[in-house]
Write a protein that holds these residues in place. Structure first.
Motif, short mmCIF file in Angstrom:
data_model
loop_
_atom_site.label_atom_id
_atom_site.label_comp_id
_atom_site.label_asym_id
_atom_site.label_seq_id
_atom_site.Cartn_x
_atom_site.Cartn_y
_atom_site.Cartn_z
N SER A 41 -3.81 2.72 -2.85
CA SER A 41 -5.15 1.94 -1.82
C SER A 41 -5.84 3.30 -1.29
N ASP A 43 0.76 -1.51 0.16
CA ASP A 43 -0.18 -0.24 0.17
C ASP A 43 0.54 1.41 0.21
N ARG A 96 -5.69 -6.69 -3.28
CA ARG A 96 -5.23 -5.18 -3.60
C ARG A 96 -4.55 -5.46 -5.11
#
Length: 226
Positions: free
Chosen positions: A26, A20, A123
């Protein structure tokens, strides 16, 4: 800041990659889910959002709600992880991430993330990115970044000394964890420059990878702001 000259070159034998903020953007989901969590617990999202990046959720909760039992933090975090995995609206790759992952395909490398396996898979898939074969996720460690456990486990699994590893991170907790592991750290994105990484790039578009004959990886970096 060390490592901010134009065309900075670094070498390594293994690359350890946060997810991330480093490979995947994200922030939209993180801010959405954690803002709702803050309101549910009577907290101001403006106080919560600056401290959620880079660490496992239970560690963030323990800082924000210090009087709550640890078991409740862990249970709450499991629910939040499932909520985040189900929400991929706005999840996109960091510019240059796909090309970078392709360039390091045959280089020793690992994903080292505070997400659990389900969230990491969701993700990376939403961003259309290849998932590294070696993954150190929340289930792999007992401690959260900024503890260096995850990075040290990845280095050991790859059979590479910490000093020969190069970490890519975006958060304060991640940069601190990399340094605590005895590794050099490339900060990625707008947050990272404030945490004194070895070098700082705006996105992975600023990183060029070359694998030398002896297996050493040479990276040419264009520092952020240049």
């Amino acid at each position: 800041m060390p490592g901010t000259s134009p065309g900075l070159r670094l070498t390594a034998r293994a690359l350890l990659l946060d997810m991330d903020g480093t490979l995947v953007d994200s922030d939209a989901v993180v801010e959405r889910v954690w803002s709702e969590w803050a309101v549910r617990h009577g907290l101001d999202p403006r106080d919560v959002l600056p401290v959620v990046h880079g660490r496992q959720g239970w560690a963030t909760m323990a800082e924000l709600l210090p009087d709550r039992p640890l078991a409740e933090h862990h249970a709450d975090n499991r629910a939040l992880l499932a909520e985040e995995a189900a929400d991929t609206v706005g999840v996109v790759p960091i510019p240059g991430a796909a090309r970078f992952l392709d360039a390091v395909r045959h280089v020793p490398h690992a994903l080292v993330t505070s997400a659990d396996t389900a969230l990491a898979g969701a993700r990376m898939a939403a961003a259309g990115l290849r998932v590294p074969e070696l993954r150190i996720t929340a289930e792999s460690v007992g401690l959260s970044k900024p503890d260096p456990e995850g990075f040290l486990k990845a280095a050991a699994a790859l059979g590479v000394a910490p000093a020969d590893c190069l970490v890519f991170e975006d958060s304060a907790a991640g940069v601190e964890a990399g340094r605590a592991a005895g590794m050099r750290v490339v900060g990625v994105g707008p947050r990272a420059g404030a945490f004194a990484p070895t070098a700082h790039v705006a996105t992975l578009e600023a990183v060029r990878v070359r694998v030398l004959a002896d297996g050493v990886v040479r990276l040419c970096l264009t520092p952020a702001g240049e």
